[in-house]
Design a protein around this motif. Structure first.
Motif, PDB file in Angstrom:
ATOM      1  N   ARG A 149     -85.893  75.701 -30.102  1.00  0.00           N
ATOM      2  CA  ARG A 149     -84.756  76.042 -30.378  1.00  0.00           C
ATOM      3  C   ARG A 149     -84.575  77.586 -30.581  1.00  0.00           C
ATOM      4  NH1 ARG A 149     -84.243  70.920 -35.566  1.00  0.00           N
ATOM      5  NH2 ARG A 149     -84.654  69.494 -33.683  1.00  0.00           N
ATOM      6  N   ARG A 150     -82.894  77.544 -29.862  1.00  0.00           N
ATOM      7  CA  ARG A 150     -83.070  79.098 -30.252  1.00  0.00           C
ATOM      8  C   ARG A 150     -81.359  79.032 -30.380  1.00  0.00           C
ATOM      9  NH1 ARG A 150     -84.574  80.147 -24.066  1.00  0.00           N
ATOM     10  NH2 ARG A 150     -82.281  80.258 -23.545  1.00  0.00           N
ATOM     11  N   LEU A 151     -81.725  80.278 -30.922  1.00  0.00           N
ATOM     12  CA  LEU A 151     -79.908  80.632 -31.179  1.00  0.00           C
ATOM     13  C   LEU A 151     -78.939  81.021 -30.751  1.00  0.00           C
ATOM     14  CD1 LEU A 151     -78.636  82.286 -33.490  1.00  0.00           C
ATOM     15  CD2 LEU A 151     -79.075  84.894 -33.108  1.00  0.00           C
ATOM     16  N   ASP A 152     -79.329  81.764 -29.168  1.00  0.00           N
ATOM     17  CA  ASP A 152     -78.160  81.922 -27.823  1.00  0.00           C
ATOM     18  C   ASP A 152     -77.848  80.227 -27.635  1.00  0.00           C
ATOM     19  OD1 ASP A 152     -80.705  80.624 -27.302  1.00  0.00           O
ATOM     20  OD2 ASP A 152     -80.056  81.368 -24.923  1.00  0.00           O
ATOM     21  N   GLU A 153     -78.174  78.922 -27.841  1.00  0.00           N
ATOM     22  CA  GLU A 153     -78.437  77.955 -27.684  1.00  0.00           C
ATOM     23  C   GLU A 153     -77.457  77.579 -28.702  1.00  0.00           C
ATOM     24  OE1 GLU A 153     -81.508  75.222 -26.505  1.00  0.00           O
ATOM     25  OE2 GLU A 153     -82.022  76.801 -24.593  1.00  0.00           O
ATOM     26  N   ALA A 154     -78.325  77.635 -29.899  1.00  0.00           N
ATOM     27  CA  ALA A 154     -77.541  77.082 -31.381  1.00  0.00           C
ATOM     28  C   ALA A 154     -75.834  77.955 -31.148  1.00  0.00           C
ATOM     29  CB  ALA A 154     -78.003  77.372 -32.284  1.00  0.00           C
ATOM     30  N   ARG A 196     -81.684  82.804 -40.271  1.00  0.00           N
ATOM     31  CA  ARG A 196     -81.791  82.236 -38.743  1.00  0.00           C
ATOM     32  C   ARG A 196     -81.986  81.064 -38.781  1.00  0.00           C
ATOM     33  NH1 ARG A 196     -82.901  86.010 -34.595  1.00  0.00           N
ATOM     34  NH2 ARG A 196     -83.146  84.724 -32.353  1.00  0.00           N
ATOM     35  N   GLN A 197     -82.741  80.811 -39.333  1.00  0.00           N
ATOM     36  CA  GLN A 197     -84.288  79.352 -38.597  1.00  0.00           C
ATOM     37  C   GLN A 197     -82.670  78.549 -39.057  1.00  0.00           C
ATOM     38  OE1 GLN A 197     -87.585  78.770 -40.627  1.00  0.00           O
ATOM     39  NE2 GLN A 197     -88.055  77.294 -40.046  1.00  0.00           N
ATOM     40  N   PHE A 198     -82.941  78.562 -40.000  1.00  0.00           N
ATOM     41  CA  PHE A 198     -81.592  77.179 -41.013  1.00  0.00           C
ATOM     42  C   PHE A 198     -80.555  76.902 -39.775  1.00  0.00           C
ATOM     43  CE2 PHE A 198     -82.007  75.024 -45.179  1.00  0.00           C
ATOM     44  CZ  PHE A 198     -82.532  75.117 -45.155  1.00  0.00           C
ATOM     45  N   PHE A 199     -79.984  77.952 -39.442  1.00  0.00           N
ATOM     46  CA  PHE A 199     -78.568  77.828 -38.437  1.00  0.00           C
ATOM     47  C   PHE A 199     -78.516  77.489 -37.235  1.00  0.00           C
ATOM     48  CE2 PHE A 199     -75.675  79.865 -35.604  1.00  0.00           C
ATOM     49  CZ  PHE A 199     -74.307  80.370 -36.157  1.00  0.00           C
ATOM     50  N   VAL A 200     -79.891  77.666 -36.419  1.00  0.00           N
ATOM     51  CA  VAL A 200     -80.477  76.947 -35.768  1.00  0.00           C
ATOM     52  C   VAL A 200     -81.064  76.028 -35.418  1.00  0.00           C
ATOM     53  CG1 VAL A 200     -82.362  77.640 -33.823  1.00  0.00           C
ATOM     54  CG2 VAL A 200     -81.315  79.551 -34.757  1.00  0.00           C
ATOM     55  N   GLU A 201     -81.395  75.592 -36.847  1.00  0.00           N
ATOM     56  CA  GLU A 201     -82.628  74.095 -36.949  1.00  0.00           C
ATOM     57  C   GLU A 201     -80.753  73.094 -37.305  1.00  0.00           C
ATOM     58  OE1 GLU A 201     -85.027  73.146 -37.010  1.00  0.00           O
ATOM     59  OE2 GLU A 201     -86.733  74.908 -36.698  1.00  0.00           O
ATOM     60  N   TYR A 202     -80.212  73.411 -37.717  1.00  0.00           N
ATOM     61  CA  TYR A 202     -79.193  72.126 -37.687  1.00  0.00           C
ATOM     62  C   TYR A 202     -77.206  72.645 -36.528  1.00  0.00           C
ATOM     63  CZ  TYR A 202     -80.015  71.473 -43.176  1.00  0.00           C
ATOM     64  OH  TYR A 202     -80.806  70.797 -44.055  1.00  0.00           O
ATOM     65  N   ALA A 203     -78.112  73.301 -36.127  1.00  0.00           N
ATOM     66  CA  ALA A 203     -76.959  73.743 -35.336  1.00  0.00           C
ATOM     67  C   ALA A 203     -77.272  72.315 -34.015  1.00  0.00           C
ATOM     68  CB  ALA A 203     -76.733  74.954 -34.723  1.00  0.00           C
ATOM     69  N   THR A 204     -78.319  71.948 -33.291  1.00  0.00           N
ATOM     70  CA  THR A 204     -79.103  70.624 -33.286  1.00  0.00           C
ATOM     71  C   THR A 204     -78.219  69.376 -33.328  1.00  0.00           C
ATOM     72  OG1 THR A 204     -81.255  71.592 -32.782  1.00  0.00           O
ATOM     73  CG2 THR A 204     -80.782  68.921 -32.300  1.00  0.00           C
ATOM     74  N   ALA A 205     -77.484  69.505 -34.724  1.00  0.00           N
ATOM     75  CA  ALA A 205     -76.307  68.075 -35.379  1.00  0.00           C
ATOM     76  C   ALA A 205     -75.577  68.390 -34.647  1.00  0.00           C
ATOM     77  CB  ALA A 205     -76.194  67.911 -36.496  1.00  0.00           C
ATOM     78  N   LEU A 206     -75.384  69.158 -34.341  1.00  0.00           N
ATOM     79  CA  LEU A 206     -73.642  69.645 -33.494  1.00  0.00           C
ATOM     80  C   LEU A 206     -73.350  69.287 -32.105  1.00  0.00           C
ATOM     81  CD1 LEU A 206     -73.239  73.190 -34.605  1.00  0.00           C
ATOM     82  CD2 LEU A 206     -72.698  70.873 -35.730  1.00  0.00           C
TER      83      LEU A 206
END
Length: 454
Positions: A261-266, A339-349
């Motif tokens: 899981r990556r920031l650019d994809e999030a 940042r880790q929280f942001f990237v991890e939770y963005a998967t739900a989107l």
């Protein structure tokens, strides 16, 4: 653990088809004539978008098939049959079908800059297209020139860089197809990773007399998501150990892993999420002032529209989501980075965004698809009537029922998003209450989409 995948390569006829070098050429040969006709009608046909094949078949028929069928059910299948990179790839290979010199490519073979080894450039390209979308999607000449620009860039990058650099790092469509393809119930994966580890041939990556090295610059043994797999099946052809499988699997399987899981994809998932209601407003909404502003490029209204679009996609929606993530982090009382929280939770989107785009696309297609009957008979708008359908009247299909068909799609995306949010909280060993701000964000977004469609 029970393996829920069905390996389609165990079926002899399917394996034979996938191993054939004619497969991809045949698929591209099927789409290429439509691509050429779309460009020709855009350049030389009527300027009326609803009577021009280039507009109707690219932005209504193709778009509908892409967002309602191909991406949700077949992932990056479109990338396997897309005609845009085909000329460049054929130039690289100096062949349409067969393999020359053990898969050696004729290109300068430059390495793509490491700083751009992500999807930020694709996201920027998507934003540029979005800024001019009202004109590109309704003006045949502009649409044709835009597609030609994509094809030109694809050819140029094929001659300069290795393999499908355009598809992997530049194509604005490929960027979001890759993200949402993680939901699809299909995958190409290595059967036995231990077997790969002891095998030094690596023909799947470097090529052989049976096929080319992965055009998407992926070593198949490391493939654990659909994001960058173009389903071209070159690895099935080149693997000397018969260790690659094309499998059917449960929906959303990639979303259940926290690897890669990556920031650019999030951030891209948030941009896509913001884009769905924006496109609904601009193409289906009742606000004439916004539609006119989106079309009148360089006018004061357009600058205001562009500023609003950029602010919403780059700042407002990501900012609200980040605030929800920060609240989740506070509730969880964890030392994990924001940042880790942001990237991890963005998967739900991802399921939420795919549901929103499918909802928009369903309404957009049902309202406009009847134009297809007219342009089949008269693609240039020159007064032809090849199949007797040129004078069929425009008719929105299932008018009055569209919103009721959209709600189940939005709800499926919402339920999947909520499930992933709680799963993410569990992975972080936090209280389930930590997922509530993310759930609230997803529910609020869904209500906005429902409100725009009623």
């Amino acid at each position: 653990m029970t393996d829920t995948r069905l390996d389609l390569t165990r079926i002899p006829i399917i394996k034979k088809i996938l191993a054939s070098r004619w497969l991809q050429w045949s698929l591209v040969a099927g789409t290429l004539p439509f691509f050429v006709l779309a460009i020709l009608t855009g350049l030389f046909g009527t300027p009326a978008g609803n009577r021009n094949f280039g507009i109707v078949f690219v932005w209504i028929v193709w778009w509908g098939l892409l967002m309602l069928v191909m991406v949700p059910f077949a992932g990056r299948f479109w990338c396997a049959v897309c005609p845009i990179p085909a000329p460049g790839e054929w130039l690289q290979r100096r062949s349409l079908v067969q393999v020359h010199e053990r898969g050696k490519l004729f290109t300068l073979g430059l390495k793509w800059p490491r700083q751009l080894n992500n999807i930020w450039l694709q996201s920027a390209a998507f934003l540029i297209v979005a800024l001019f979308a009202k004109v590109i999607l309704t003006t045949p000449f502009v649409s044709a020139v835009t597609v030609l620009i994509f094809a030109g860039i694809a050819i140029a990058t094929s001659l300069l860089f290795e393999r499908r650099t355009f598809c992997r790092y530049i194509c604005p469509v490929g960027g979001f197809i890759g993200l949402y393809s993680q939901v699809a119930p299909i995958e190409v994966r290595v059967k036995d990773h231990a077997l790969c580890a002891t095998h030094h041939d690596k023909a799947c990556y470097i090529g052989s007399e049976k096929g080319y090295g992965c055009p998407w610059l992926i070593f198949p043994a490391t493939l654990d998501k659909n994001t960058n797999c173009g389903l071209c099946t070159e690895c099935l052809k080149t693997c000397t150990l018969d260790n690659i499988a094309l499998s059917v699997r449960p929906f959303g399987k990639d979303l259940l892993t926290n690897k890669g899981r990556r920031l650019d994809e999030a951030y891209r998932s948030l941009m896509m999420l913001a884009g769905a209601p924006l496109y609904t407003i601009v193409f289906l909404g009742p606000w004439a002032e916004i539609k006119e502003a989106a079309y009148a490029i360089a006018s004061p209204g357009w600058w205001l529209y562009a500023l609003g679009l950029l602010a919403l996609t780059l700042v407002v929606v990501p900012g609200i989501f980040f605030a929800c993530v920060a609240l989740s982090k506070f509730i969880a009382r964890t030392k994990a980075s924001s940042r880790q929280f942001f990237v991890e939770y963005a998967t739900a989107l991802l399921p939420l965004g795919l549901g929103a785009w499918a909802s928009f696309s369903l309404s957009f297609v049902l309202v406009n698809i009847s134009y297809a009957w007219q342009v089949i008979s008269d693609p240039f708008g020159w007064g032809w009537n090849l199949f007797g359908t040129a004078n069929w009247q425009w008719t929105p299909y299932l008018a009055g029922w569209q919103a009721y068909m959209q709600i189940p799609i939005l709800l499926i995306g919402l339920v999947a998003a909520i499930a992933i949010a709680f799963r993410t909280t569990g992975e972080q060993r936090g209280s389930s209450q930590a997922a509530l701000p993310i759930v609230a964000f997803c529910v609020a977004f869904t209500l906005v989409m429902v409100g725009l469609n009623f």
